[in-house]
Design an enzyme around this catalytic site. Sequence first.
Site, PDB file in Angstrom:
ATOM      1  N   GLY A  49      37.107  30.505  32.146  1.00 16.70           N
ATOM      2  CA  GLY A  49      37.744  29.276  31.687  1.00 16.70           C
ATOM      3  C   GLY A  49      38.942  28.897  32.544  1.00 16.70           C
ATOM      4  O   GLY A  49      39.167  27.717  32.832  1.00 16.70           O
ATOM      5  N   THR A  50      39.708  29.886  32.940  1.00 19.92           N
ATOM      6  CA  THR A  50      40.900  29.610  33.757  1.00 19.92           C
ATOM      7  C   THR A  50      40.508  28.921  35.049  1.00 19.92           C
ATOM      8  O   THR A  50      41.071  27.886  35.423  1.00 19.92           O
ATOM      9  CB  THR A  50      41.638  30.935  34.052  1.00 19.92           C
ATOM     10  OG1 THR A  50      42.060  31.494  32.809  1.00 19.92           O
ATOM     11  CG2 THR A  50      42.834  30.715  34.960  1.00 19.92           C
ATOM     12  N   ASN A  74      43.389  27.252  20.720  1.00 19.19           N
ATOM     13  CA  ASN A  74      43.117  28.685  20.627  1.00 19.19           C
ATOM     14  C   ASN A  74      43.985  29.402  19.598  1.00 19.19           C
ATOM     15  O   ASN A  74      43.612  30.444  19.087  1.00 19.19           O
ATOM     16  CB  ASN A  74      43.300  29.344  22.000  1.00 19.19           C
ATOM     17  CG  ASN A  74      44.520  28.867  22.744  1.00 19.19           C
ATOM     18  OD1 ASN A  74      44.695  27.667  22.971  1.00 19.19           O
ATOM     19  ND2 ASN A  74      45.374  29.792  23.123  1.00 19.19           N
ATOM     20  N   GLN A  83      37.408  27.244  23.499  1.00 17.85           N
ATOM     21  CA  GLN A  83      37.410  27.833  22.149  1.00 17.85           C
ATOM     22  C   GLN A  83      36.428  27.148  21.210  1.00 17.85           C
ATOM     23  O   GLN A  83      36.052  27.717  20.199  1.00 17.85           O
ATOM     24  CB  GLN A  83      38.815  27.768  21.544  1.00 17.85           C
ATOM     25  CG  GLN A  83      39.810  28.732  22.171  1.00 17.85           C
ATOM     26  CD  GLN A  83      39.502  30.201  21.890  1.00 17.85           C
ATOM     27  OE1 GLN A  83      38.710  30.552  21.019  1.00 17.85           O
ATOM     28  NE2 GLN A  83      40.143  31.072  22.644  1.00 17.85           N
ATOM     29  N   SER A 110      33.870  29.050  28.775  1.00 16.83           N
ATOM     30  CA  SER A 110      34.044  30.448  29.160  1.00 16.83           C
ATOM     31  C   SER A 110      33.039  31.289  28.379  1.00 16.83           C
ATOM     32  O   SER A 110      32.927  31.145  27.155  1.00 16.83           O
ATOM     33  CB  SER A 110      35.470  30.893  28.839  1.00 16.83           C
ATOM     34  OG  SER A 110      35.621  32.267  29.105  1.00 16.83           O
ATOM     35  N   HIS A 137      32.944  34.523  27.627  1.00 22.42           N
ATOM     36  CA  HIS A 137      33.333  35.634  26.747  1.00 22.42           C
ATOM     37  C   HIS A 137      33.856  35.204  25.387  1.00 22.42           C
ATOM     38  O   HIS A 137      34.103  36.045  24.518  1.00 22.42           O
ATOM     39  CB  HIS A 137      34.321  36.579  27.446  1.00 22.42           C
ATOM     40  CG  HIS A 137      35.723  36.079  27.603  1.00 22.42           C
ATOM     41  ND1 HIS A 137      36.745  36.522  26.807  1.00 22.42           N
ATOM     42  CD2 HIS A 137      36.278  35.223  28.479  1.00 22.42           C
ATOM     43  CE1 HIS A 137      37.879  35.945  27.192  1.00 22.42           C
ATOM     44  NE2 HIS A 137      37.611  35.151  28.215  1.00 22.42           N
ATOM     45  N   THR A 155      28.812  33.781  46.598  1.00 22.86           N
ATOM     46  CA  THR A 155      27.570  34.229  45.959  1.00 22.86           C
ATOM     47  C   THR A 155      27.785  34.301  44.455  1.00 22.86           C
ATOM     48  O   THR A 155      28.782  34.854  43.984  1.00 22.86           O
ATOM     49  CB  THR A 155      27.144  35.600  46.524  1.00 22.86           C
ATOM     50  OG1 THR A 155      26.948  35.442  47.923  1.00 22.86           O
ATOM     51  CG2 THR A 155      25.866  36.105  45.873  1.00 22.86           C
ATOM     52  N   CYS A 177      49.957  37.424  26.325  1.00 24.87           N
ATOM     53  CA  CYS A 177      49.858  37.226  27.778  1.00 24.87           C
ATOM     54  C   CYS A 177      49.302  38.462  28.419  1.00 24.87           C
ATOM     55  O   CYS A 177      49.179  39.503  27.795  1.00 24.87           O
ATOM     56  CB  CYS A 177      51.123  36.719  28.416  1.00 24.87           C
ATOM     57  SG  CYS A 177      52.655  37.402  27.911  1.00 24.87           S
TER      58      CYS A 177
HETATM   59  N1  PLP Z   1      41.276  27.882  27.592  1.00 23.67           N
HETATM   60  C1  PLP Z   1      41.454  28.320  26.343  1.00 23.67           C
HETATM   61  C2  PLP Z   1      41.663  27.335  25.238  1.00 23.67           C
HETATM   62  C3  PLP Z   1      41.470  29.687  26.075  1.00 23.67           C
HETATM   63  O1  PLP Z   1      41.657  30.115  24.818  1.00 23.67           O
HETATM   64  C4  PLP Z   1      41.276  30.595  27.148  1.00 23.67           C
HETATM   65  C5  PLP Z   1      41.319  32.057  26.915  1.00 23.67           C
HETATM   66  O2  PLP Z   1      41.946  32.542  26.018  1.00 23.67           O
HETATM   67  C6  PLP Z   1      41.073  30.088  28.442  1.00 23.67           C
HETATM   68  C7  PLP Z   1      41.079  28.718  28.620  1.00 23.67           C
HETATM   69  C8  PLP Z   1      40.874  30.985  29.614  1.00 23.67           C
HETATM   70  O3  PLP Z   1      39.557  31.447  29.707  1.00 23.67           O
HETATM   71  P1  PLP Z   1      39.218  32.752  30.549  1.00 23.67           P
HETATM   72  O4  PLP Z   1      39.750  33.913  29.787  1.00 23.67           O
HETATM   73  O5  PLP Z   1      37.719  32.756  30.634  1.00 23.67           O
HETATM   74  O6  PLP Z   1      39.844  32.581  31.891  1.00 23.67           O
END
Ligand code: PLP
Length: 369
Positions: A71-72, A138, A166, A186, A188, A224, A311
């Site tokens: 997600g990041t 989140n 989320q 994301s 996970h 890749t 964090c």
């Molecule tokens: N965006 C939201 C709203 C999240 O809650 C999170 C992770 O907690 C992320 C982005 C980041 O995702 P990732 O952990 O896959 O980088």
Amino acid sequence: MPRAAYLDWNATAPVRPEVAAAMAEALARCGNPSSVHRFGRAARQALEAARAEVAALIGAAPGEIVFTSGGTEANQLALRGLKGRRLLVSALEHDSVRQVAPEAEPIPATPTGVVDLAALERMLAGGAAVVSLMLANNETGAIQPVADAARLAHAHGALLHCDAVQAAGKIPVAIGALGADLLSLSAHKLGGPQGVGALAVRDAVPLAARQTGGGQERGRRAGTENLPGIVGFGLACRIAAERLEEGAGVERLRDLAERRLAALAPEAPIYAREVPRLPNTLSIGMPNVPASTQVMALDLAGVMVSAGAACSSGKLRRSAVLDAMGVPPEAAESAIRISLGWSTVEADIDQLVDAWGALYVRLRARSAA
Ligand code: PLP
């Protein structure tokens, strides 16, 4: 050792067993999706099948999906990849959005936990922009008015990015109905592995790549592909779509937890209660007790929750989300996040309520003495 009650699903969800099995199988096969020989072609086929499953979860076309490392990276690719535009970022966003650029302008939130659309409209009048607004928060679970924000953005010639990390897998997500131009996911958070995600990019969006090289992902993200992870992500999306109704059972347990905690401590604030929320999330404060004390006491009792935003250092800090909602600092420092998922059972809630209640009674007796 007390029984483990995992109530931190918004941090990460367990990998579905079917997903782990599919990933193990993918790991055992050799093949680079860019190779033209038969192993390569088989890998390409697996990659494209997963892309179709991810796209289906959000109603996108497979060609709009760009796989990322999570997600990041999806958030950063979206917002850094749209060069030269003003960035308007809701104050409720995850750090990976809020910290994308020092010049990003925060869109304020209302005390109920949603973005302030009137403020957004005023900000949009200042010129072409990219707006970033998450679908579900989140920490509080508050569902944001993304479709309304997208309408405002488009009326002002702006683009809208939506972080649906989320929301996906917990509530229905349709990129078309939301009006999002870009949307982050994301794996996970919905039963797939950590370290895989995707950015959906609508066809006309002029996104610049952040990573160049082998031209993978139609030149939008070189490198890749993480095929076992992507295969797991695809299957997790398919299962999530098939079992969205599990959310009703999750919501019943979340509401039970909420009722029982509120009965124990009627003065405990529950955040974003007045707006639609994810079915699995509860943000509650134990007055005058730091969140870290609650998290540690619950952990000793086998109950895993988190304090506002965790964090990466494992340190706890006050929630920027609650700050943006105007929650006073002492209250924000006492808020914990409880988040449930498909394997949560009533015994987990019993354990939570017993442990939180015991701490509450003990600390209240001490402060009365
Ligand atoms: N965006 C939201 C709203 C999240 O809650 C999170 C992770 O907690 C992320 C982005 C980041 O995702 P990732 O952990 O896959 O980088």
